[in-house]
Design a protein around this motif. Structure first.
Motif, PDB file in Angstrom:
ATOM      1  N   GLY A  45       0.799  -1.222   0.000  1.00  0.00           N
ATOM      2  CA  GLY A  45       0.000   0.000   0.000  1.00  0.00           C
ATOM      3  C   GLY A  45       0.828   1.266   0.000  1.00  0.00           C
ATOM      4  N   LYS A  46       2.118   1.114  -0.226  1.00  0.00           N
ATOM      5  CA  LYS A  46       3.029   2.258  -0.240  1.00  0.00           C
ATOM      6  C   LYS A  46       3.935   2.146  -1.461  1.00  0.00           C
ATOM      7  CE  LYS A  46       3.364   1.870   4.773  1.00  0.00           C
ATOM      8  NZ  LYS A  46       4.281   1.490   5.867  1.00  0.00           N
ATOM      9  N   LEU A  47       4.206   3.290  -2.092  1.00  0.00           N
ATOM     10  CA  LEU A  47       5.166   3.301  -3.183  1.00  0.00           C
ATOM     11  C   LEU A  47       6.457   3.929  -2.687  1.00  0.00           C
ATOM     12  CD1 LEU A  47       3.433   4.489  -6.488  1.00  0.00           C
ATOM     13  CD2 LEU A  47       3.898   2.176  -5.718  1.00  0.00           C
ATOM     14  N   GLU A  51       9.755   2.104  -6.655  1.00  0.00           N
ATOM     15  CA  GLU A  51       8.508   1.594  -7.233  1.00  0.00           C
ATOM     16  C   GLU A  51       7.840   2.671  -8.093  1.00  0.00           C
ATOM     17  OE1 GLU A  51       6.829  -1.698  -4.074  1.00  0.00           O
ATOM     18  OE2 GLU A  51       6.697   0.421  -3.497  1.00  0.00           O
ATOM     19  N   ALA A  52       7.858   3.906  -7.605  1.00  0.00           N
ATOM     20  CA  ALA A  52       7.260   5.006  -8.363  1.00  0.00           C
ATOM     21  C   ALA A  52       8.007   5.220  -9.670  1.00  0.00           C
ATOM     22  CB  ALA A  52       7.254   6.290  -7.536  1.00  0.00           C
ATOM     23  N   LYS A  53       9.325   5.179  -9.610  1.00  0.00           N
ATOM     24  CA  LYS A  53      10.125   5.392 -10.820  1.00  0.00           C
ATOM     25  C   LYS A  53       9.825   4.323 -11.867  1.00  0.00           C
ATOM     26  CE  LYS A  53      14.831   6.219 -12.394  1.00  0.00           C
ATOM     27  NZ  LYS A  53      16.243   6.295 -12.005  1.00  0.00           N
ATOM     28  N   ALA A  54       9.666   3.097 -11.414  1.00  0.00           N
ATOM     29  CA  ALA A  54       9.415   1.986 -12.336  1.00  0.00           C
ATOM     30  C   ALA A  54       7.987   1.976 -12.874  1.00  0.00           C
ATOM     31  CB  ALA A  54       9.718   0.655 -11.646  1.00  0.00           C
ATOM     32  N   GLY A  55       7.008   2.425 -12.082  1.00  0.00           N
ATOM     33  CA  GLY A  55       5.619   2.251 -12.496  1.00  0.00           C
ATOM     34  C   GLY A  55       4.768   3.493 -12.618  1.00  0.00           C
ATOM     35  N   MET A  56       5.213   4.586 -12.014  1.00  0.00           N
ATOM     36  CA  MET A  56       4.421   5.831 -12.056  1.00  0.00           C
ATOM     37  C   MET A  56       5.376   7.016 -12.227  1.00  0.00           C
ATOM     38  SD  MET A  56       1.370   5.187  -9.264  1.00  0.00           S
ATOM     39  CE  MET A  56       0.245   6.362 -10.015  1.00  0.00           C
ATOM     40  N   ASN A  62       7.556  13.913  -9.080  1.00  0.00           N
ATOM     41  CA  ASN A  62       7.046  14.833  -8.055  1.00  0.00           C
ATOM     42  C   ASN A  62       7.037  14.206  -6.669  1.00  0.00           C
ATOM     43  OD1 ASN A  62       6.047  17.210  -9.725  1.00  0.00           O
ATOM     44  ND2 ASN A  62       5.183  15.457 -10.805  1.00  0.00           N
ATOM     45  N   PHE A  63       7.844  13.173  -6.484  1.00  0.00           N
ATOM     46  CA  PHE A  63       7.802  12.371  -5.258  1.00  0.00           C
ATOM     47  C   PHE A  63       7.951  13.221  -3.997  1.00  0.00           C
ATOM     48  CE2 PHE A  63       8.921   9.231  -2.110  1.00  0.00           C
ATOM     49  CZ  PHE A  63       8.177   8.127  -2.484  1.00  0.00           C
ATOM     50  N   ALA A  64       8.928  14.109  -3.976  1.00  0.00           N
ATOM     51  CA  ALA A  64       9.168  14.915  -2.773  1.00  0.00           C
ATOM     52  C   ALA A  64       7.980  15.808  -2.437  1.00  0.00           C
ATOM     53  CB  ALA A  64      10.431  15.752  -2.947  1.00  0.00           C
ATOM     54  N   LYS A  65       7.284  16.317  -3.453  1.00  0.00           N
ATOM     55  CA  LYS A  65       6.107  17.158  -3.222  1.00  0.00           C
ATOM     56  C   LYS A  65       4.937  16.330  -2.705  1.00  0.00           C
ATOM     57  CE  LYS A  65       7.289  20.265  -6.990  1.00  0.00           C
ATOM     58  NZ  LYS A  65       6.926  20.664  -8.346  1.00  0.00           N
ATOM     59  N   LYS A  71       8.259  10.752   4.439  1.00  0.00           N
ATOM     60  CA  LYS A  71       8.227   9.414   5.017  1.00  0.00           C
ATOM     61  C   LYS A  71       9.074   8.420   4.231  1.00  0.00           C
ATOM     62  CE  LYS A  71       3.825   9.239   4.123  1.00  0.00           C
ATOM     63  NZ  LYS A  71       3.539  10.476   3.399  1.00  0.00           N
ATOM     64  N   GLY A  72       9.366   8.792   2.982  1.00  0.00           N
ATOM     65  CA  GLY A  72      10.108   7.881   2.120  1.00  0.00           C
ATOM     66  C   GLY A  72       9.200   6.989   1.285  1.00  0.00           C
ATOM     67  N   PHE A  73       7.900   7.235   1.343  1.00  0.00           N
ATOM     68  CA  PHE A  73       6.932   6.493   0.542  1.00  0.00           C
ATOM     69  C   PHE A  73       5.707   7.371   0.346  1.00  0.00           C
ATOM     70  CE2 PHE A  73       5.945   5.434   4.960  1.00  0.00           C
ATOM     71  CZ  PHE A  73       4.577   5.660   5.017  1.00  0.00           C
ATOM     72  N   VAL A  74       4.895   7.021  -0.648  1.00  0.00           N
ATOM     73  CA  VAL A  74       3.612   7.700  -0.851  1.00  0.00           C
ATOM     74  C   VAL A  74       2.511   6.651  -0.919  1.00  0.00           C
ATOM     75  CG1 VAL A  74       4.602   9.712  -1.994  1.00  0.00           C
ATOM     76  CG2 VAL A  74       3.856   7.783  -3.383  1.00  0.00           C
ATOM     77  N   THR A  75       1.321   7.064  -0.522  1.00  0.00           N
ATOM     78  CA  THR A  75       0.150   6.193  -0.551  1.00  0.00           C
ATOM     79  C   THR A  75      -0.832   6.700  -1.606  1.00  0.00           C
ATOM     80  OG1 THR A  75      -1.056   7.503   1.076  1.00  0.00           O
ATOM     81  CG2 THR A  75       0.384   5.746   1.942  1.00  0.00           C
ATOM     82  N   VAL A  76      -1.859   5.928  -1.847  1.00  0.00           N
ATOM     83  CA  VAL A  76      -2.919   6.360  -2.751  1.00  0.00           C
ATOM     84  C   VAL A  76      -3.505   7.681  -2.258  1.00  0.00           C
ATOM     85  CG1 VAL A  76      -5.262   5.836  -3.555  1.00  0.00           C
ATOM     86  CG2 VAL A  76      -3.513   4.079  -3.651  1.00  0.00           C
ATOM     87  N   GLU A  77      -3.718   7.798  -0.972  1.00  0.00           N
ATOM     88  CA  GLU A  77      -4.292   9.035  -0.416  1.00  0.00           C
ATOM     89  C   GLU A  77      -3.368  10.221  -0.644  1.00  0.00           C
ATOM     90  OE1 GLU A  77      -7.419   9.523   0.592  1.00  0.00           O
ATOM     91  OE2 GLU A  77      -7.696   7.414   0.038  1.00  0.00           O
ATOM     92  N   ASP A  78      -2.056  10.020  -0.499  1.00  0.00           N
ATOM     93  CA  ASP A  78      -1.104  11.103  -0.771  1.00  0.00           C
ATOM     94  C   ASP A  78      -1.239  11.574  -2.216  1.00  0.00           C
ATOM     95  OD1 ASP A  78       0.057  10.938   1.813  1.00  0.00           O
ATOM     96  OD2 ASP A  78       1.559   9.478   1.124  1.00  0.00           O
TER      97      ASP A  78
END
Length: 89
Positions: A45-47, A51-56, A62-65, A71-78
């Motif tokens: 449930g966390k990217l 994982e983000a680089k490979a799939g999104m 925009n990961f840092a934003k 936290k070092g990860f993002v969720t669907v809600e984020d």
């Protein structure tokens, strides 16, 4: 009579525009959730950035934003929160 018809037509057009925008938003969220699930290789449930680089890629760019708490990860809600900001909601 004519003014009422024009007024009713304007209300109907505005309602349709809002409904269409909501449908588009729902479709965008559904597409994002599907991409998220595919990118979330470990299913937690966390990217992670990897994982983000490979799939999104847009999330990756925009990961840092999106990762508001650093936290070092993002969720669907984020991501939904970030989409809402971009979409002006």
């Amino acid at each position: 009579m004519m003014k009422r018809l024009i007024g009713a037509a304007m209300v109907a057009a505005a309602t349709f525009a809002v409904t269409a925008a909501q449908a588009q938003s729902a479709a965008q969220i559904a597409a994002m959730e599907s991409k998220f699930a595919a990118a979330d290789k470990d299913g937690d449930g966390k990217l992670t950035p990897e994982e983000a680089k490979a799939g999104m890629p847009r999330v990756s760019a925009n990961f840092a934003k999106i990762d508001k708490g650093a936290k070092g990860f993002v969720t669907v809600e984020d991501i939904k929160d970030a989409m809402a900001v971009v979409m002006g909601k």
